[in-house]
Design a protein around this motif. Structure first.
Motif, PDB file in Angstrom:
ATOM      1  N   PRO A 195      35.976  18.952  44.002  1.00  0.00           N
ATOM      2  CA  PRO A 195      36.967  19.965  44.372  1.00  0.00           C
ATOM      3  C   PRO A 195      37.122  20.036  45.888  1.00  0.00           C
ATOM      4  O   PRO A 195      36.147  19.936  46.636  1.00  0.00           O
ATOM      5  CB  PRO A 195      36.364  21.259  43.817  1.00  0.00           C
ATOM      6  CG  PRO A 195      35.466  20.816  42.702  1.00  0.00           C
ATOM      7  CD  PRO A 195      34.898  19.518  43.172  1.00  0.00           C
ATOM      8  N   THR A 196      38.343  20.212  46.329  1.00  0.00           N
ATOM      9  CA  THR A 196      38.615  20.309  47.763  1.00  0.00           C
ATOM     10  C   THR A 196      39.399  21.568  48.115  1.00  0.00           C
ATOM     11  O   THR A 196      39.399  21.991  49.274  1.00  0.00           O
ATOM     12  CB  THR A 196      39.417  19.090  48.253  1.00  0.00           C
ATOM     13  OG1 THR A 196      40.621  18.971  47.469  1.00  0.00           O
ATOM     14  CG2 THR A 196      38.601  17.810  48.108  1.00  0.00           C
ATOM     15  N   GLU A 197      40.085  22.150  47.131  1.00  0.00           N
ATOM     16  CA  GLU A 197      40.927  23.317  47.389  1.00  0.00           C
ATOM     17  C   GLU A 197      41.223  24.030  46.079  1.00  0.00           C
ATOM     18  O   GLU A 197      40.831  23.564  44.995  1.00  0.00           O
ATOM     19  CB  GLU A 197      42.236  22.892  48.057  1.00  0.00           C
ATOM     20  CG  GLU A 197      43.037  21.916  47.217  1.00  0.00           C
ATOM     21  CD  GLU A 197      44.239  21.318  47.949  1.00  0.00           C
ATOM     22  OE1 GLU A 197      45.231  20.981  47.271  1.00  0.00           O
ATOM     23  OE2 GLU A 197      44.175  21.180  49.192  1.00  0.00           O
ATOM     24  N   LEU A 198      41.900  25.154  46.172  1.00  0.00           N
ATOM     25  CA  LEU A 198      42.289  25.897  44.976  1.00  0.00           C
ATOM     26  C   LEU A 198      43.495  25.243  44.319  1.00  0.00           C
ATOM     27  O   LEU A 198      44.357  24.663  44.994  1.00  0.00           O
ATOM     28  CB  LEU A 198      42.610  27.351  45.344  1.00  0.00           C
ATOM     29  CG  LEU A 198      41.428  28.172  45.865  1.00  0.00           C
ATOM     30  CD1 LEU A 198      41.900  29.527  46.378  1.00  0.00           C
ATOM     31  CD2 LEU A 198      40.372  28.360  44.783  1.00  0.00           C
ATOM     32  N   ASN A 199      43.560  25.356  43.016  1.00  0.00           N
ATOM     33  CA  ASN A 199      44.636  24.734  42.244  1.00  0.00           C
ATOM     34  C   ASN A 199      45.894  25.600  42.313  1.00  0.00           C
ATOM     35  O   ASN A 199      45.907  26.728  41.836  1.00  0.00           O
ATOM     36  CB  ASN A 199      44.186  24.570  40.791  1.00  0.00           C
ATOM     37  CG  ASN A 199      45.167  23.759  39.964  1.00  0.00           C
ATOM     38  OD1 ASN A 199      46.283  23.499  40.381  1.00  0.00           O
ATOM     39  ND2 ASN A 199      44.732  23.343  38.781  1.00  0.00           N
ATOM     40  N   THR A 200      46.952  25.060  42.882  1.00  0.00           N
ATOM     41  CA  THR A 200      48.213  25.793  42.977  1.00  0.00           C
ATOM     42  C   THR A 200      49.283  25.234  42.050  1.00  0.00           C
ATOM     43  O   THR A 200      50.436  25.637  42.110  1.00  0.00           O
ATOM     44  CB  THR A 200      48.753  25.741  44.417  1.00  0.00           C
ATOM     45  OG1 THR A 200      48.962  24.365  44.781  1.00  0.00           O
ATOM     46  CG2 THR A 200      47.778  26.377  45.393  1.00  0.00           C
ATOM     47  N   ILE A 201      48.854  24.304  41.167  1.00  0.00           N
ATOM     48  CA  ILE A 201      49.843  23.626  40.316  1.00  0.00           C
ATOM     49  C   ILE A 201      49.729  24.053  38.862  1.00  0.00           C
ATOM     50  O   ILE A 201      50.707  24.510  38.258  1.00  0.00           O
ATOM     51  CB  ILE A 201      49.678  22.093  40.417  1.00  0.00           C
ATOM     52  CG1 ILE A 201      49.872  21.639  41.873  1.00  0.00           C
ATOM     53  CG2 ILE A 201      50.654  21.388  39.500  1.00  0.00           C
ATOM     54  CD1 ILE A 201      49.619  20.169  42.088  1.00  0.00           C
ATOM     55  N   ASN A 202      48.539  23.923  38.282  1.00  0.00           N
ATOM     56  CA  ASN A 202      48.383  24.173  36.845  1.00  0.00           C
ATOM     57  C   ASN A 202      47.737  25.521  36.563  1.00  0.00           C
ATOM     58  O   ASN A 202      46.730  25.882  37.163  1.00  0.00           O
ATOM     59  CB  ASN A 202      47.534  23.068  36.203  1.00  0.00           C
ATOM     60  CG  ASN A 202      48.164  21.701  36.361  1.00  0.00           C
ATOM     61  OD1 ASN A 202      49.381  21.570  36.276  1.00  0.00           O
ATOM     62  ND2 ASN A 202      47.348  20.687  36.587  1.00  0.00           N
ATOM     63  N   GLY A 203      48.285  26.257  35.609  1.00  0.00           N
ATOM     64  CA  GLY A 203      47.647  27.450  35.078  1.00  0.00           C
ATOM     65  C   GLY A 203      47.460  28.580  36.061  1.00  0.00           C
ATOM     66  O   GLY A 203      46.572  29.402  35.901  1.00  0.00           O
TER      67      GLY A 203
END
Length: 419
Positions: free
Chosen positions: A27-35
């Motif tokens: 992991p490198t960052e927060l997910n801003t694409i899915n869910g």
């Protein structure tokens, strides 16, 4: 070890390793694409999240997963969350969730999730009722969550101090997850881009030391290493090496009797014949190896769609391509390999073998690893290995070599007790 092991090894063992094979994505960052839930406002740099709802219900949580699952081919994984603002109620949480996690719920409330909550200091393990775990945490605190893959436990920290562990009851890839659930709550995540508050490297070293101590406490029976080496050489048909090993150790290592298996004619399991078969395969003389097998071990090749026959036919096809006999290779493929088309266990390898015909320089192609001579070793191991031979020659009966069983048997002999 069964035949499918050799099928897999034949397909993959000689592929050159890539960076993707050697290093897992982290992991490198927060997910801003899915869910992404509608109650989380993520900063442009994708490392902070602020609550954007009103926090009236259990299904309006501002929860965000990391952009990648936690890597698992290591001793442990760890990340941290800094509570920039605990907001009105301090309902922040940190934990792990799966890719099927229902966004807008706190980690730990749903099945197959785990969450350590700041408001009450409870740990939630797949249900709304939490369990006593650690201190509460609030504005200015740094909270960490980790997975110890060796002990199969989740662990959590507060301000650099280990709080405790719980059993890792969840299977499959797990995503680092943070949540906010009241006005003005805001947290920042650290996936290793900054120095952790917790001494994670020291934790890993401590855990590795525990492993080493546990290994050193294992009692190895006298002569065990000698027996293991001898069994390996015997199982895989290395006749000259076995004799040399016996001569070299005869004066220093007491002899170890080898038990007869299932009425075999001699204790070496026809070692000489298996050595000849290994040599023939090693030289690429597949027709001669097949003839020897039909003469000495007809049961191994009586089923023309078995894994053994498949490996031999593949290797024969590869040898024809190696010497440039492409027309003969096509004919052989249509005659022998075509019968395996449609069989799931073999389909990918068949396609890759035929793929050798497409390239002007097949050895430089993405399937060129088939032409590496180490592929011959895989086939030789499959045919001369003790596991394969004993199971097939005895109608699928007979145990594979087992280190744990061997250790137990020797322990019983030393203590003269019944096991």
């Amino acid at each position: 070890m069964n035949n499918s092991y050799f099928i897999s090894k034949f397909h993959h063992s000689s592929k050159l390793p890539t960076m993707e094979d050697e290093e897992e994505e982290s992991p490198t960052e927060l997910n801003t694409i899915n869910g992404l839930s509608g109650f989380a406002l993520i900063s442009p740099d994708k490392i902070s999240v602020k609550y954007s709802g009103v926090g009236l219900h259990g299904h309006d949580v501002g929860v965000v997963q990391a952009n990648k699952a936690a890597p698992c081919k290591r001793l442990a994984y760890y990340f941290e969350m800094y509570v920039k603002d605990a907001g009105v109620k301090g309902q922040v949480a940190i934990g792990f969730t799966t890719d099927t996690f229902r966004i807008a719920r706190h980690p730990g409330w749903e099945l197959n999730t785990c969450g350590y909550h700041g408001e009450d200091g409870l740990i939630y393990l797949g249900k709304r009722q939490g369990e006593p775990f650690g201190p509460t945490y609030s504005t200015g605190d740094t909270v960490g969550g980790g997975i110890n893959y060796d002990s199969q436990e989740f662990f959590f920290t507060v301000n650099g101090t280990l709080v405790g562990t719980v059993s890792k009851y969840i299977k499959g890839p797990l995503f680092p997850t943070v949540a906010v659930h009241s006005q003005n709550e805001e947290v920042t995540v650290n996936f290793g881009q900054e120095k952790f508050a917790f001494d994670f490297k020291g934790y890993e070293e401590s855990e590795m030391n525990k492993q080493q101590i546990a290994i050193e406490k294992i009692s190895i029976p006298p002569n065990m290493s000698h027996k293991l080496v001898k069994d390996y050489l015997l199982h895989y048909g290395y006749e000259e090496t076995l004799h040399a090993f016996d001569l070299a150790t005869n004066s220093t290592i007491p002899p170890i009797p080898i038990a007869r298996e299932n009425g075999a004619q001699d204790t070496l399991y026809a070692l000489h014949e298996r050595k000849i078969i290994r040599q023939l395969i090693g030289k690429g003389e597949i027709d001669a190896a097949l003839a020897k097998l039909r003469d000495c071990y007809p049961q191994l090749v009586q089923n023309n769609k078995s894994e053994v026959c498949f490996l031999l036919h593949c290797q024969k096809f590869i040898e024809l391509v190696r010497i440039g006999a492409l027309e003969e290779a096509v004919k052989y493929g249509r005659l022998e390999l075509a019968k395996f088309v449609g069989l799931t266990a073999f389909q990918d390898i068949v396609e890759d073998c035929f793929g050798l015909l497409v390239y002007e320089r097949p050895q430089e192609s993405n399937v060129g690893y088939f032409l590496d001579e180490s592929q011959r070793e895989v086939v030789a191991d499959a045919l001369t290995g003790c596991c394969l031979e004993l199971r097939l020659l005895n109608d699928g009966q007979g145990e594979a070599f087992s280190l744990s069983r061997l250790l137990m048997n020797n322990s019983c002999k030393r203590t003269k007790r019944t096991c």
